[in-house]
Design a protein around this motif. Structure first.
Motif, mmCIF file in Angstrom:
data_model
loop_
_atom_site.group_PDB
_atom_site.id
_atom_site.type_symbol
_atom_site.label_atom_id
_atom_site.label_comp_id
_atom_site.label_asym_id
_atom_site.label_seq_id
_atom_site.Cartn_x
_atom_site.Cartn_y
_atom_site.Cartn_z
ATOM 1 N N ASP A 175 0.871 -1.173 0.000
ATOM 2 C CA ASP A 175 0.000 0.000 0.000
ATOM 3 C C ASP A 175 0.906 1.221 0.000
ATOM 4 O O ASP A 175 1.761 1.374 0.893
ATOM 5 C CB ASP A 175 -0.896 0.034 1.244
ATOM 6 N N LEU A 176 0.742 2.093 -0.979
ATOM 7 C CA LEU A 176 1.524 3.321 -1.070
ATOM 8 C C LEU A 176 0.629 4.503 -0.741
ATOM 9 O O LEU A 176 -0.375 4.749 -1.422
ATOM 10 C CB LEU A 176 2.115 3.478 -2.469
ATOM 11 N N VAL A 177 0.978 5.235 0.299
ATOM 12 C CA VAL A 177 0.225 6.421 0.718
ATOM 13 C C VAL A 177 1.044 7.649 0.334
ATOM 14 O O VAL A 177 2.174 7.811 0.793
ATOM 15 C CB VAL A 177 -0.038 6.417 2.235
ATOM 16 N N ILE A 178 0.468 8.497 -0.513
ATOM 17 C CA ILE A 178 1.163 9.709 -0.947
ATOM 18 C C ILE A 178 0.584 10.896 -0.188
ATOM 19 O O ILE A 178 -0.523 11.355 -0.475
ATOM 20 C CB ILE A 178 1.024 9.934 -2.463
ATOM 21 N N PHE A 179 1.307 11.375 0.822
ATOM 22 C CA PHE A 179 0.927 12.605 1.503
ATOM 23 C C PHE A 179 1.246 13.764 0.559
ATOM 24 O O PHE A 179 2.374 13.914 0.103
ATOM 25 C CB PHE A 179 1.709 12.752 2.807
ATOM 26 N N GLY A 180 0.250 14.577 0.274
ATOM 27 C CA GLY A 180 0.404 15.579 -0.781
ATOM 28 C C GLY A 180 0.038 14.980 -2.123
ATOM 29 O O GLY A 180 0.635 15.304 -3.152
ATOM 30 N N GLY A 181 -0.956 14.104 -2.119
ATOM 31 C CA GLY A 181 -1.313 13.324 -3.304
ATOM 32 C C GLY A 181 -1.878 14.127 -4.453
ATOM 33 O O GLY A 181 -1.946 13.629 -5.578
ATOM 34 N N THR A 182 -2.295 15.372 -4.204
ATOM 35 C CA THR A 182 -2.829 16.210 -5.282
ATOM 36 C C THR A 182 -1.795 17.215 -5.791
ATOM 37 O O THR A 182 -2.096 18.031 -6.653
ATOM 38 C CB THR A 182 -4.075 16.986 -4.819
ATOM 39 N N GLY A 183 -0.581 17.157 -5.252
ATOM 40 C CA GLY A 183 0.444 18.137 -5.596
ATOM 41 C C GLY A 183 1.146 17.846 -6.908
ATOM 42 O O GLY A 183 0.937 16.811 -7.560
ATOM 43 N N ASP A 184 2.027 18.761 -7.289
ATOM 44 C CA ASP A 184 2.736 18.674 -8.564
ATOM 45 C C ASP A 184 3.619 17.439 -8.647
ATOM 46 O O ASP A 184 3.642 16.753 -9.671
ATOM 47 C CB ASP A 184 3.569 19.943 -8.767
ATOM 48 N N LEU A 185 4.352 17.133 -7.585
ATOM 49 C CA LEU A 185 5.246 15.970 -7.606
ATOM 50 C C LEU A 185 4.462 14.683 -7.823
ATOM 51 O O LEU A 185 4.854 13.830 -8.628
ATOM 52 C CB LEU A 185 6.036 15.892 -6.299
ATOM 53 N N ALA A 186 3.352 14.548 -7.132
ATOM 54 C CA ALA A 186 2.541 13.331 -7.270
ATOM 55 C C ALA A 186 2.000 13.188 -8.681
ATOM 56 O O ALA A 186 2.084 12.107 -9.289
ATOM 57 C CB ALA A 186 1.395 13.348 -6.264
ATOM 58 N N MET A 187 1.457 14.265 -9.221
ATOM 59 C CA MET A 187 0.803 14.194 -10.527
ATOM 60 C C MET A 187 1.807 14.132 -11.679
ATOM 61 O O MET A 187 1.572 13.468 -12.693
ATOM 62 C CB MET A 187 -0.118 15.403 -10.712
ATOM 63 N N ARG A 188 2.933 14.812 -11.525
ATOM 64 C CA ARG A 188 3.889 14.913 -12.636
ATOM 65 C C ARG A 188 4.892 13.769 -12.659
ATOM 66 O O ARG A 188 5.345 13.356 -13.728
ATOM 67 C CB ARG A 188 4.617 16.251 -12.550
ATOM 68 N N LYS A 189 5.229 13.232 -11.468
ATOM 69 C CA LYS A 189 6.293 12.225 -11.404
ATOM 70 C C LYS A 189 5.852 10.884 -10.817
ATOM 71 O O LYS A 189 6.070 9.822 -11.395
ATOM 72 C CB LYS A 189 7.477 12.774 -10.595
ATOM 73 N N LEU A 190 5.233 10.923 -9.640
ATOM 74 C CA LEU A 190 4.975 9.676 -8.915
ATOM 75 C C LEU A 190 3.925 8.809 -9.607
ATOM 76 O O LEU A 190 4.158 7.616 -9.836
ATOM 77 C CB LEU A 190 4.563 9.981 -7.470
ATOM 78 N N LEU A 191 2.770 9.385 -9.931
ATOM 79 C CA LEU A 191 1.725 8.576 -10.560
ATOM 80 C C LEU A 191 2.144 8.081 -11.947
ATOM 81 O O LEU A 191 1.907 6.906 -12.270
ATOM 82 C CB LEU A 191 0.410 9.359 -10.620
ATOM 83 N N PRO A 192 2.766 8.910 -12.813
ATOM 84 C CA PRO A 192 3.253 8.366 -14.085
ATOM 85 C C PRO A 192 4.266 7.240 -13.902
ATOM 86 O O PRO A 192 4.229 6.240 -14.636
ATOM 87 C CB PRO A 192 3.886 9.585 -14.766
ATOM 88 N N ALA A 193 5.162 7.362 -12.930
ATOM 89 C CA ALA A 193 6.149 6.299 -12.691
ATOM 90 C C ALA A 193 5.462 5.014 -12.245
ATOM 91 O O ALA A 193 5.790 3.914 -12.713
ATOM 92 C CB ALA A 193 7.162 6.756 -11.645
ATOM 93 N N LEU A 194 4.504 5.123 -11.344
ATOM 94 C CA LEU A 194 3.784 3.946 -10.865
ATOM 95 C C LEU A 194 2.946 3.324 -11.981
ATOM 96 O O LEU A 194 2.861 2.086 -12.094
ATOM 97 C CB LEU A 194 2.892 4.332 -9.689
ATOM 98 N N PHE A 195 2.341 4.163 -12.816
ATOM 99 C CA PHE A 195 1.580 3.628 -13.951
ATOM 100 C C PHE A 195 2.474 2.797 -14.868
ATOM 101 O O PHE A 195 2.093 1.698 -15.303
ATOM 102 C CB PHE A 195 0.930 4.762 -14.743
#
Length: 491
Positions: free
Chosen positions: A12-32
């Motif tokens: 389970d990966l919990v992203i604190f700041g999940g709506t921020g730029d880092l999450a949307m631009r880097k983390l979610l694309p990498a996980l996808f």
């Protein structure tokens, strides 16, 4: 040739700041991308967590839009995309409110067997409170990993405070201080180049190497990061972490095995061997700059940050020296800056010329061998050697590059993985090899702090430089005093 994909354990990966730029631009694309390649198991879940008052469906819509923006069209297989989107959930939470943690506890306790990854994609002021909050509700378990992004402190004192806050809750082996530069394929290939080949290690010392240049140039200005950047500057934003880490990997002794702590022990020795730059030495061994305006549509640094009195640098060059047997007398020149000629990150190892040239009468002079390790763009390695110019017109020397661009070596269908793809999967695996240890961070600040203090004590303003140039004239003069010159900044 294709890369081997080894699935990780359920998490389970919990992203604190999940709506921020880092999450949307880097983390979610990498996980996808990792999910699309089959590396993420079916039961794994990803939870976005932020103060934004929305529900899971609106978060999924936001994530889908971000993937369409940041992932190439030919990678967005519709089945893989929908499978990934279904992994996502969202919780609206204020981490400073102790009563707000109940839903997170319930969510994670549904699958207590899962590895838990807490990614703090938030400002550093929240690192300590989040760690404490996780402990208070029983979520800082032995299967949990805490991931923190830079800035890891503003100076040595704040870095030590942060380390104490995190280590009071999590064991050091559960803390992952991420530096995305260390996840780049070329950086990892630097270790393979040195320690998996018999060719370079005998030459990797002051007897054969004249100097080293580490460059991280950016073509854009501070943009929307002005408020943060003006409190950090190039030395805190780039040198203290990225460039110093590259220096350590280049200069360290071979670890006794390829193990996280063994490797980080050797990097720490390099940091402790860096010669202090203090007092008047700062004026000769460092250069600061600020980019100027270039027409009405290209504002200066001072205009972009909205602070006409700012003495914060957008460019820095440093001559670093390592006081140990291997590197005595070999300068390491570090430079980074914004609004320079091109976007480029490169390590260049410049070897000494032959002790005696038998080609002294030739019209074409010889050039030193250079090993260039390119991190961006077009990651790869290049070794410049001297050869005879082909043809019957006499004997002339010519510098020829032996080039290994990774994308070309893999074929047209191969994609260079983003650094976050590797690093996120390493967190789940529990592999800390490419992450910084707390004592590394503190040792880097011990070297950086006196430089910043001397700059502030001098009262001098950074030197202006033209956008699209190589940087301040003083940086060229610093190299010229040593009889050397910077390599060109070019794509």
């Amino acid at each position: 040739m294709s890369s081997m994909v080894i699935p990780v354990d359920p998490f389970d990966l919990v992203i604190f700041g999940g709506t921020g730029d880092l999450a949307m631009r880097k983390l979610l694309p990498a996980l996808f991308r990792r999910d699309a390649d089959g590396q993420i198991p079916a039961t794994a879940r990803i939870l976005g967590l932020a103060r934004t008052d929305q529900d899971t469906e609106s978060f999924k819509a936001e994530a889908r839009a971000a993937l369409h923006k940041h992932v190439a069209v030919d990678e967005l297989d519709s089945i893989a995309l929908e499978r990934f989107i279904e992994r996502l959930s969202y919780l609206h939470i204020d981490v400073t409110d102790a009563r707000a943690w109940g839903e997170l506890v319930s969510y994670l306790n549904e699958r207590p067997e899962h590895i838990r990854v807490y990614y703090l994609a938030v400002g550093p002021a929240l690192f300590g409170p989040i760690a404490q909050g996780l402990a208070q509700v029983g979520l800082a378990t032995t299967k949990a990993r805490l991931v923190v992004e830079k800035p890891l402190g503003h100076d040595l004192a704040s870095a030590m405070t942060l380390n104490r806050e995190l280590s009071s809750v999590f064991n050091e082996k559960s803390i992952y201080r991420i530096d995305h530069y260390l996840g780049k394929e070329t950086v990892q290939n630097l270790m393979a180049l040195r320690f998996a080949n018999a060719l370079f290690e005998p030459l990797w010392n002051a007897n054969r190497i004249d100097h080293v240049q580490i460059t991280a140039s950016e073509s854009l200005g501070v943009g929307t990061r002005g408020s943060y950047y003006d409190t950090a500057g190039a030395i805190r934003d780039m040198v203290q972490n990225h460039l110093v880490q590259l220096l350590c990997l280049l200069a360290m002794e071979p670890p006794y095995k390829f193990d996280a702590d063994a490797l980080r022990d050797e990097k720490l020795k390099v940091l402790r061997s860096l010669r202090p730059i203090t007092g008047r030495n700062v004026l000769t061994n460092t250069v600061r700059g600020q980019y100027l305006a270039h027409g009405p549509d290209a504002p200066s640094y001072l205009q972009e940050v909205g602070n006409p009195d700012s003495k914060t640098e957008s460019y820095v060059a440093i001559k670093a020296e390592i006081d140990n047997w291997r590197w005595s007398g070999v300068p390491f020149y570090l430079r980074t800056g914004k609004k320079l000629r091109a976007q480029m990150t490169e390590i260049a190892v410049v070897f000494k010329e032959p002790a005696h040239s038998v080609f002294g009468d030739l019209e074409t002079p010889s050039m030193p061998n250079v090993l260039s390790i390119r991190l961006q763009p077009d990651e790869g390695l290049q070794l410049v050697i001297m050869t005879k110019d082909p043809g019957p017109g006499g004997f002339r020397l010519r510098a020829i590059p032996l080039d290994m661009t990774f994308a070309e070596g893999r074929g047209s269908n191969w994609r260079m993985p983003d650094a976050y793809e590797r690093l996120l999967m390493d967190v789940v695996r529990g592999n800390q090899t490419l992450f910084m240890r707390g004592d590394e961070v503190e040792a880097a600040w011990r070297w950086i702090d006196p430089i910043i203090e001397a700059w502030e004590a001098s009262g001098l303003r950074p030197e202006g430089y033209d956008p699209g140039s190589r940087g301040p004239i003083a940086a060229v003069e610093m190299m010229a005093r040593d009889g050397r010159r910077w390599r060109e900044i070019e794509v």
